[in-house]
Design an enzyme around this catalytic site. Structure first.
Site, PDB file in Angstrom:
ATOM      1  N   ARG A  91       0.815  -1.213   0.000  1.00  0.00           N
ATOM      2  CA  ARG A  91       0.000   0.000   0.000  1.00  0.00           C
ATOM      3  C   ARG A  91       0.851   1.266   0.000  1.00  0.00           C
ATOM      4  NH1 ARG A  91      -2.584   0.976   5.431  1.00  0.00           N
ATOM      5  NH2 ARG A  91      -4.306  -0.426   5.034  1.00  0.00           N
ATOM      6  N   TYR A  92       2.005   1.193   0.677  1.00  0.00           N
ATOM      7  CA  TYR A  92       2.915   2.343   0.748  1.00  0.00           C
ATOM      8  C   TYR A  92       4.131   2.026  -0.120  1.00  0.00           C
ATOM      9  CZ  TYR A  92       0.242   3.135   5.058  1.00  0.00           C
ATOM     10  OH  TYR A  92      -0.757   3.317   5.977  1.00  0.00           O
ATOM     11  N   ARG A 140       7.310   0.060   1.660  1.00  0.00           N
ATOM     12  CA  ARG A 140       7.219  -1.125   2.511  1.00  0.00           C
ATOM     13  C   ARG A 140       6.051  -2.021   2.104  1.00  0.00           C
ATOM     14  NH1 ARG A 140       5.439   3.570   4.633  1.00  0.00           N
ATOM     15  NH2 ARG A 140       3.971   3.660   6.374  1.00  0.00           N
ATOM     16  N   CYS A 143      -2.852 -18.327  13.743  1.00  0.00           N
ATOM     17  CA  CYS A 143      -2.462 -17.615  14.968  1.00  0.00           C
ATOM     18  C   CYS A 143      -2.594 -18.579  16.139  1.00  0.00           C
ATOM     19  CB  CYS A 143      -3.402 -16.442  15.229  1.00  0.00           C
ATOM     20  SG  CYS A 143      -3.301 -15.157  13.995  1.00  0.00           S
ATOM     21  N   CYS A 147      -8.222 -13.496  18.162  1.00  0.00           N
ATOM     22  CA  CYS A 147      -8.776 -12.353  18.882  1.00  0.00           C
ATOM     23  C   CYS A 147     -10.162 -12.063  18.306  1.00  0.00           C
ATOM     24  CB  CYS A 147      -7.859 -11.146  18.713  1.00  0.00           C
ATOM     25  SG  CYS A 147      -6.141 -11.538  19.119  1.00  0.00           S
ATOM     26  N   CYS A 182     -10.311  -9.224  15.720  1.00  0.00           N
ATOM     27  CA  CYS A 182      -9.234  -9.194  14.716  1.00  0.00           C
ATOM     28  C   CYS A 182      -9.677  -8.540  13.413  1.00  0.00           C
ATOM     29  CB  CYS A 182      -8.778 -10.620  14.429  1.00  0.00           C
ATOM     30  SG  CYS A 182      -7.567 -10.690  13.092  1.00  0.00           S
ATOM     31  N   ARG A 187      -8.398  -9.039  10.624  1.00  0.00           N
ATOM     32  CA  ARG A 187      -8.309  -9.999   9.521  1.00  0.00           C
ATOM     33  C   ARG A 187      -9.126 -11.245   9.829  1.00  0.00           C
ATOM     34  NH1 ARG A 187      -2.383  -8.758   8.929  1.00  0.00           N
ATOM     35  NH2 ARG A 187      -2.408  -6.916   7.570  1.00  0.00           N
ATOM     36  N   ASP A 209     -10.983  -1.220  14.160  1.00  0.00           N
ATOM     37  CA  ASP A 209     -11.460  -1.132  12.777  1.00  0.00           C
ATOM     38  C   ASP A 209     -12.922  -1.563  12.661  1.00  0.00           C
ATOM     39  OD1 ASP A 209      -8.993  -0.303  11.513  1.00  0.00           O
ATOM     40  OD2 ASP A 209      -8.211  -2.296  11.986  1.00  0.00           O
ATOM     41  N   ASP A 214      -6.863   3.345  10.807  1.00  0.00           N
ATOM     42  CA  ASP A 214      -6.621   2.849   9.455  1.00  0.00           C
ATOM     43  C   ASP A 214      -7.891   3.189   8.675  1.00  0.00           C
ATOM     44  OD1 ASP A 214      -5.393   1.388   7.347  1.00  0.00           O
ATOM     45  OD2 ASP A 214      -4.405   0.161   8.875  1.00  0.00           O
ATOM     46  N   LYS A 232      -2.961   4.506   7.262  1.00  0.00           N
ATOM     47  CA  LYS A 232      -3.053   4.835   8.691  1.00  0.00           C
ATOM     48  C   LYS A 232      -2.737   6.310   8.899  1.00  0.00           C
ATOM     49  CE  LYS A 232      -1.433   0.375  10.383  1.00  0.00           C
ATOM     50  NZ  LYS A 232      -1.061  -0.163   9.057  1.00  0.00           N
TER      51      LYS A 232
HETATM   52  C1  LIG Z   1      -0.028  -0.915   8.831  1.00  0.00           C
HETATM   53  C2  LIG Z   1       0.505  -1.195   7.506  1.00  0.00           C
HETATM   54  C3  LIG Z   1       1.855  -0.975   7.212  1.00  0.00           C
HETATM   55  C4  LIG Z   1       2.834  -0.483   8.245  1.00  0.00           C
HETATM   56  O1  LIG Z   1       2.601   0.833   8.561  1.00  0.00           O
HETATM   57  P1  LIG Z   1       3.625   1.599   9.518  1.00  0.00           P
HETATM   58  O2  LIG Z   1       2.958   2.913   9.721  1.00  0.00           O
HETATM   59  O3  LIG Z   1       4.922   1.664   8.795  1.00  0.00           O
HETATM   60  O4  LIG Z   1       3.746   0.783  10.769  1.00  0.00           O
HETATM   61  C5  LIG Z   1       2.301  -1.234   5.950  1.00  0.00           C
HETATM   62  N1  LIG Z   1       1.477  -1.686   4.988  1.00  0.00           N
HETATM   63  C6  LIG Z   1       0.177  -1.893   5.232  1.00  0.00           C
HETATM   64  C7  LIG Z   1      -0.681  -2.378   4.127  1.00  0.00           C
HETATM   65  C8  LIG Z   1      -0.360  -1.661   6.500  1.00  0.00           C
HETATM   66  O5  LIG Z   1      -1.655  -1.910   6.731  1.00  0.00           O
HETATM   67  S1  SF4 Z   2      -5.289  -9.721  15.953  1.00  0.00           S
HETATM   68 FE1  SF4 Z   2      -5.774 -11.263  14.380  1.00  0.00          FE
HETATM   69  S2  SF4 Z   2      -3.833 -11.636  13.349  1.00  0.00           S
HETATM   70 FE2  SF4 Z   2      -3.350 -10.670  15.309  1.00  0.00          FE
HETATM   71  S3  SF4 Z   2      -3.053 -12.401  16.760  1.00  0.00           S
HETATM   72 FE3  SF4 Z   2      -5.175 -11.745  16.939  1.00  0.00          FE
HETATM   73  S4  SF4 Z   2      -6.257 -13.125  15.533  1.00  0.00           S
HETATM   74 FE4  SF4 Z   2      -4.092 -13.197  14.935  1.00  0.00          FE
END
Ligand SMILES: *Cc1c(COP(=O)(O)O)cnc(C)c1O
Ligand code: SF4
Length: 346
Positions: free
Chosen positions: A86-87, A90, A99, A103, A106, A108, A267, A304, A311
């Site tokens: 996305r960025y 990175r 996992c 959670c 979560c 995801r 989220d 986010d 973010k």
């Molecule tokens: C959160 C996230 C990151 C990392 O973001 P930082 O601000 O560098 O911690 C990188 N890529 C994606 C897609 C993210 O959701």
């Molecule tokens: S937040 Fe989601 S990805 Fe992170 S440890 Fe919990 S269940 Fe796993």
């Protein structure tokens, strides 16, 4: 250890009358809990902050209109399986979707614990090729799922491969293992993280009770290996939306050599309305920590933006232009306002 709905009842962590609701939730979203986390739960407390995070509840069956199945838009930014880009500088690499715990909030939850749970070798190779071909990728964030559930041999392969890509300067792991399953952080796992490049570990922790002596030992093993440690926390109603709880959590982390990095606003995840606070409530909490605890203990409060827009910090800003021409107004931690001269270029 994975606990099924039946196991939770058998372990005395939930009343038998709730078995049906728990089975219904488990049909939609993955359920698992480690022995370490189960041991922290007080079954006599209906509002136990550890149980709230891991034991399914009927409230998860209620889906609010604004909730999304891909709350932060990962899919939109996934050029090849296992990569989210996305960025520019990175990428996320998600070698596993397993996992040690699931959670209940979560972000995801629609994918974790479901198939395919692991990237196979050809998929990993494609992901590494993607990174190798893009010199703008400075940092690789290994997440999931939880990458620390991988066998040390597989982690070693990932770290070695990334270490050999010249433009990758930083390898960052996001994990909940040191807190929820600390005995997994054995010498072989720590050894797997050894690299020439900088390796950072970000641990996920939400409540001071999670910071057990075993968690401390696991974190100490990582920090003794020269790995800088950071943390991320999700702001959760009924778990940590309380200044004293956050203060104890952040102080506890810093005392274990972990620098609080992000406090995430929860989220818009399906079936998690009961966990969300308002943004104003989050800002009040963050403001109350300012001036009261060490700067080392202050994470950045972030949102986010739904849809994959990234973010952004959402803490209250202490400075405003409300003073009119030539003056900023700055508010101190006690809430008292002060004038500050503006620069002609402001
Ligand atoms: C959160 C996230 C990151 C990392 O973001 P930082 O601000 O560098 O911690 C990188 N890529 C994606 C897609 C993210 O959701
Ligand atoms: S937040 Fe989601 S990805 Fe992170 S440890 Fe919990 S269940 Fe796993």
């Amino acid at each position: 250890m994975t606990l099924s709905a039946d196991d939770l009842v058998e372990a005395g962590l939930v009343e038998a009358s709730r078995l049906d609701e728990i089975q219904r939730v488990a049909g939609k979203f993955s359920v698992a809990l480690t022995a370490d986390m189960a041991a922290l739960i007080d079954p006599a407390n209906p509002a136990d902050p550890i149980a709230a995070q891991f034991v399914p509840s009927r409230a998860e069956l209620e889906i609010a209109d604004e909730e999304r199945s891909d709350p932060i838009g990962d899919a939109r930014w996934s050029p090849v399986p296992g990569i989210v880009h996305r960025y520019p500088d990175r990428v996320l690499l998600k070698p596993t979707l397993l996992c040690p715990v699931y959670c209940r909030f979560c972000f995801r939850r629609e994918v974790v614990g479901k198939r395919p749970a692991m990237m196979d070798q050809p998929a990993l190779k494609r992901a590494f090729d993607y990174i190798r071909q893009r010199p703008e990728i400075w940092e690789v964030i290994v997440t999931g799922g939880d990458p620390f559930v991988l066998a040390p041999r597989r982690l070693t392969d990932i770290v070695r491969t990334l270490d050999q890509i010249p433009h990758v300067a930083v390898i960052r792991f996001h994990t909940r293992v040191p807190v929820v399953d600390p005995r997994r952080v054995r010498a072989a796992l720590v050894q797997a993280l050894a690299a020439e490049k900088a390796v950072y570990v970000v641990v996920h922790a939400n409540h001071p009770r999670e910071l057990t002596s075993r968690a401390r030992e696991a974190l100490t093993r990582l920090s003794r290996a020269g790995i800088p440690l950071l943390s991320q926390t999700v702001l959760l109603r009924g778990v940590n939306d309380d200044a004293a709880v956050l203060e104890a959590l952040f102080r506890g982390l810093v005392a274990m050599r972990v620098k609080p990095y992000y406090l995430h606003h929860a989220d818009l995840v399906r079936g998690t309305a009961h966990f969300r606070t308002g943004i104003a409530a989050g800002q009040r909490l963050v403001r109350s920590l300012r001036g009261r605890i060490s700067g080392l203990c202050q994470p950045t409060y972030v949102l986010d933006i739904p849809g994959g827009y990234g973010k952004v910090p959402i803490a209250p800003c202490a400075v405003s232009a409300a003073g009119g021409a030539g003056r900023w107004i700055v508010e101190d931690p006690a809430g008292i306002q002060h004038a500050y001269p503006a620069d002609p270029g402001d």
